[in-house]
Design a protein around this motif. Structure first.
Motif, short mmCIF file in Angstrom:
data_model
loop_
_atom_site.label_atom_id
_atom_site.label_comp_id
_atom_site.label_asym_id
_atom_site.label_seq_id
_atom_site.Cartn_x
_atom_site.Cartn_y
_atom_site.Cartn_z
N PRO A 28 40.81 33.15 59.48
CA PRO A 28 42.02 33.17 60.32
C PRO A 28 42.89 34.36 59.93
O PRO A 28 43.04 34.66 58.73
N LEU A 29 43.48 35.03 60.91
CA LEU A 29 44.21 36.28 60.64
C LEU A 29 45.32 36.09 59.61
O LEU A 29 45.49 36.94 58.73
N THR A 30 46.04 34.96 59.71
CA THR A 30 47.13 34.78 58.75
C THR A 30 46.58 34.57 57.34
O THR A 30 47.21 34.95 56.36
N VAL A 31 45.39 33.98 57.25
CA VAL A 31 44.79 33.72 55.94
C VAL A 31 44.31 35.02 55.29
O VAL A 31 44.46 35.23 54.08
N SER A 32 43.76 35.92 56.09
CA SER A 32 43.22 37.16 55.52
C SER A 32 44.26 38.27 55.45
O SER A 32 44.02 39.31 54.84
N ALA A 33 45.43 38.05 56.07
CA ALA A 33 46.43 39.13 56.18
C ALA A 33 46.79 39.80 54.86
O ALA A 33 46.76 41.03 54.77
N PRO A 34 47.09 39.03 53.78
CA PRO A 34 47.48 39.70 52.55
C PRO A 34 46.39 40.63 52.01
O PRO A 34 46.68 41.71 51.49
N GLN B 287 43.97 36.85 69.35
CA GLN B 287 44.75 37.94 68.80
C GLN B 287 43.89 38.85 67.92
O GLN B 287 42.99 38.38 67.24
N MET B 288 44.18 40.14 67.94
CA MET B 288 43.58 41.05 66.98
C MET B 288 44.73 41.74 66.26
O MET B 288 45.82 41.89 66.81
N PRO B 289 44.49 42.18 65.01
CA PRO B 289 45.60 42.81 64.28
C PRO B 289 46.05 44.09 64.99
O PRO B 289 45.24 44.75 65.65
N GLU C 156 40.03 31.23 64.27
CA GLU C 156 41.27 30.46 64.08
C GLU C 156 41.00 28.96 63.94
O GLU C 156 41.92 28.20 63.68
N LEU C 157 39.75 28.54 64.15
CA LEU C 157 39.42 27.12 63.99
C LEU C 157 38.89 26.79 62.59
O LEU C 157 38.63 25.65 62.26
N MET C 158 38.73 27.84 61.77
CA MET C 158 38.10 27.64 60.46
C MET C 158 38.83 26.60 59.62
O MET C 158 38.22 25.90 58.81
#
Lengths: 368, 476
Positions: free
Chosen positions: B466-472, B2-4, B432-434
């Protein structure tokens, strides 16, 4: 003094601390800033040692001497040759591996193989909020995420308290030799050392000890050392009279003296340590007007003994590199910064990092 | 993968953004959709997305100007060296500007007395050595892509290579950088002197995957070329025996410059492709040592003695440059050979050398379980594995199966004390494996560093974490 015995106790101590701390291992390197003393010496022990993988993992408070003995029993060593600061600084105590990494200590071999930071595979540390953080690992190649391990190495405790380090170790060589070249001055010495370091003969030490000459070390299998000594003798002959010392004890003693800056030990005055471009060394040394000098790393490291209270940076003017005040009276320290001031944009990055890793200023006493 | 979602407001402002970039860099802006296609991917070709625009500045000052403009407009920037990342480190998003350093490829200074070279970072890895080899020097890190890859990307990914057992990776050979921050600030860190005065910023910049700044110039350590080098090829009856031999060589105090490993599937494929004359065996090692002729003989004698205890199928010592080339031929053509028989993904996990037999055994089991063939070729001396998982790109779902198996292998690497990536970087591929390797607070600590260097999170923002981790942070 706070003396946590494991990482959990340390984290708790940091979470509940109300005032700046003075963090130390053996407190031999003069790094600990002002504050309530906290010693990690009780967080100790070799956690894992795999000679076939060239890897050792040790808790931060592990005494360096014991660790080195354990490696020596397997014919291995810490190749970056950490110096012992006790003689130079007049400190007591027992150097720890955590202190070695926190100060990014090295020795003469740094010029060829790197410093502590180059052998660091990973670490665990506790930041100023009391959070345990791990980075890197215990394998030779690892680019997973940011390299915080190298950022923390050499940070002198400014970002957190190291609790465990994983290091790459290397085999101890079978033989070693020192080649001495009689040179008239520092410029001739640096030129000879540069020729040696620019040769394919794997030079692992390149120092200039005024009065003794330019000194070059080679190490390896006996046959190979003999061959390279002959080649270097030939290469360096134009620079001055050359002699070779192959006695293992004599070679080890000389380079230990260079590593620990033996010629300055017990002498009055302030000690400065400069990291410079090697070819600049003779000119910079002249500007220092030092009472005593010792060059290592082919000229890239200058040890200078100056009269008490002298600001070496004022004598040097602008130069490429940095000067650290290693030994001085408190009055001098109050007046002259320990570390070289940086470009404002770099200072801003350093300040920002310290604020994020140490939001309550627990490590404010650490110079970084 | 996935990309944002691209920022639609930025997409709508494309004309304005391009015009503003062109006003500060008249000759270096590409926005034609046909031309930006050239920048839609790097060497992770499974994922593609043309950027909003591409800028090709020619100097540090121009990089600074372009970044300042992008910062002011809130446009994300993806830095790009030569685009050889296997991890998608230079993969664009539709709303980003690609900043390529390819035009900046000059040697600024070759300084032999101080054993350093200063280059602009668009210069390729091999041409750094090319600039100094006539004078007897070389630049040690040697990633397989060294003919094409740029120093900028080497620094971003902390690249390694086959010879880092002796010489270290990029971070051990990098002495200074000129770094341009996202807001255009230019900082000089390090130089021809050793070690940092305070915090080792150079250490954290190297390997930060273009997320902390754009490195435009670099001071690199150069070394005197060794007098000679010679490889031996040793064939073994099993992977386990080959692994034990590696450990014994290292323990004996010999420090080869390279120890490369290939297993049977890889040997067979390369043999069919390159006809290197490799023996018929389960596993082989190529061990290379350096020095003068006598020194080489001495080291190879020791290696022969050690290998002899492991009942080798064959011990082939090179006697000439031609024989050396032949020994390396199969290893160097391994990836090409595999590419000829199948599509594949190349993994990059590192493990402790002692875990080798266990990991190879488990990879074999996963291969059966997922129904995909695996060939193993890797840098054995430092445990950096490159399992190639074969799949068929034309078969629907096969890539996904292959990626799922790859993820299992990487988790295994972490489980035995290793890591997800030894030299290719995280990029988007392993992002996403981080969390399998790091706890949330470990990732938080890393992101804090980006907060300091790039508070607006505009530089290469959708990578590494991971995208969810960096999202904010990306949304802020």
């Amino acid at each position: 003094m706070l003396t946590p015995t494991d990482e959990t106790e340390l984290a708790e101590a940091l979470r509940t601390a109300q005032a700046p701390l003075s963090v130390r291992g053996g407190n031999t390197r003069g790094m600990a800033g002002a504050g309530e003393p906290l010693s990690v010496a009780a967080i100790c022990g070799v956690r894992l040692y795999e000679p076939g993988a060239l890897t050792v993992v040790a808790a931060a408070g592990t005494p360096l001497a014991g660790l080195e003995a354990e490696l020596a029993a397997e014919g291995q060593r810490l190749a970056f040759e950490p110096m012992d600061h006790r003689g130079l600084l007049g400190t007591g105590g027992e150097p720890t591996i955590g202190g070695v990494v926190a100060a990014n200590v090295s020795g003469p071999r740094r010029v060829q193989v790197g410093a502590a930071r180059d052998f660091l595979l990973g670490l665990r540390f506790v930041d100023g909020a009391g959070t345990v953080i791990k980075n890197g690992g215990r394998v030779m190649k690892n680019v997973t995420g940011y390299d915080l391990a190298r950022l923390v190495a050499g940070s002198r405790g400014a970002l957190g308290v190291i609790t465990e380090v994983a290091l790459k170790v290397l085999p101890r060589p079978e033989a070693a030799a020192t080649i001495t070249i009689e040179v008239p001055d520092a410029a001739a010495a640096v030129s000879a050392l540069s020729a040696a370091l620019g040769s394919p003969y794997d030079v692992t030490g390149a120092a200039y000890w005024p009065g003794r000459g330019a000194l070059v070390r080679i190490e390896g299998f006996a046959g190979s050392v003999a061959y390279r000594a002959r080649e270097l003798e030939r290469l360096l002959a134009p620079a001055g009279a050359v002699s070779v010392e192959s006695d293992a004890d004599a070679v080890a003693a000389l380079w230990r003296d260079i590593r620990d800056v033996a010629p300055f030990q017990g002498k009055a005055g302030d000690v400065w340590r400069l990291s410079v471009k090697p070819s600049d060394a003779p000119g910079l040394a002249a500007r220092l007007e030092a009472e005593s000098l010792l060059f290592d790393w082919g000229g890239g490291l200058i040890w200078a003994l100056l009269p008490e209270g002298t600001d070496a940076r004022a004598r040097l003017g602008p130069f490429a590199g940095h000067a650290t005040l290693m030994r001085a009276a408190p009055e001098t320290r109050a007046r002259i910064a320990t570390l070289q001031p940086q470009q404002p944009a770099v200072e801003a990055l350093v300040t920002g990092l310290r604020a994020r890793f140490d939001p309550r200023g627990l490590f404010a006493g650490a110079a970084a | 993968m996935q990309m944002p979602e691209p920022n639609s407001a930025l997409l709508a402002r494309k004309a304005e953004i391009v015009a503003r970039l062109r006003s500060v860099l008249p000759d270096g802006v590409i926005d034609d959709p046909t031309e930006t296609r050239a920048y839609e991917c790097d060497a992770l070709t499974a994922y593609r997305c043309p950027p909003l625009a591409v800028v090709l500045p020619g100097s540090t000052a121009e990089v600074s100007t372009v970044l300042r403009e992008c910062h002011a407009m809130g446009v994300p920037v993806v830095p790009r060296g030569s685009g050889t990342s296997l991890a998608g480190g230079a993969l664009p998003t539709a709303d980003c500007v690609i900043l390529g350093v390819a035009r900046m490829n000059a040697v600024l200074e070759a300084d032999y007395p101080n054993r350093v070279i200063r280059v602009q970072t668009g210069r390729t890895n091999l041409s750094v050595t090319g600039a100094v080899e006539a004078d007897g020097f070389f630049y040690a890190p040697d990633p397989s892509s060294q003919l094409a890859c740029a120093i900028a990307g080497n620094i971003a990914m902390n690249s390694g290579g086959a010879h880092c057992l002796k010489y270290g990776v990029t971070t051990n050979n990098l002495m200074g950088v000129t770094l341009v921050q996202m807001d255009g600030t230019v900082v000089e860190i390090g130089g021809a002197h050793l070690d940092a005065p305070g915090l080792d910023l150079l250490g954290v910049i190297c390997g930060s995957e273009g997320q902390l700044g754009v490195v435009t110039e670099a001071t690199l350590r150069i070394l005197a070329r060794p007098e000679g080098a010679r490889p031996v090829l040793i064939g073994f009856r099993s992977n386990e025996v080959a692994g034990a031999c590696v450990s014994d060589i290292i323990k004996a105090g010999v420090l080869p410059v390279a120890i490369e490993f290939m297993d049977r599937p890889c040997i067979e494929a390369t043999e069919a492709f390159a006809h290197a004359g490799y023996p018929d065996c389960e596993a082989l090692l190529i061990v290379e040592v350096e020095g003068a002729p006598d020194e080489i003989d001495l080291q190879l004698g020791l290696i022969r003695q050690i290998a002899g205890k492991h009942d080798p199928v064959e011990f082939r010592e090179s006697r000439s440059a031609e024989e050396s080339a032949k020994i390396w031929l199969g290893r160097k053509s391994a990836f090409g050979a595999m590419g000829q028989i199948s599509d594949y993904i190349c993994l990059d996990g590192t493990i402790p050398v002692s875990a080798l037999p266990r990991v190879l055994g488990r990879i074999g089991e996963l291969s059966d379980q997922f129904g995909l063939k695996v060939a193993n070729v890797f840098h054995a001396g430092d445990g950096n594995m490159h399992p190639l998982i074969l799949f068929d790109a034309n078969k629907p779902g096969d890539l996904e199966t292959c990626e799922a198996m790859g993820a299992e292998v990487l988790k295994l690497c972490v489980e035995v004390g290793g890591c997800l990536t030894g030299e290719h970087g995280v990029g988007v591929e392993k992002r996403e494996l981080m969390q399998t390797q790091f706890a949330p607070e470990d990732l938080e600590a890393q992101m804090r560093v980006k907060d300091v260097f790039d508070p607006s999170w505009l530089l290469n923002p959708a990578k590494v974490f991971p995208l969810t981790v960096s999202a904010p942070r990306r949304a802020a």
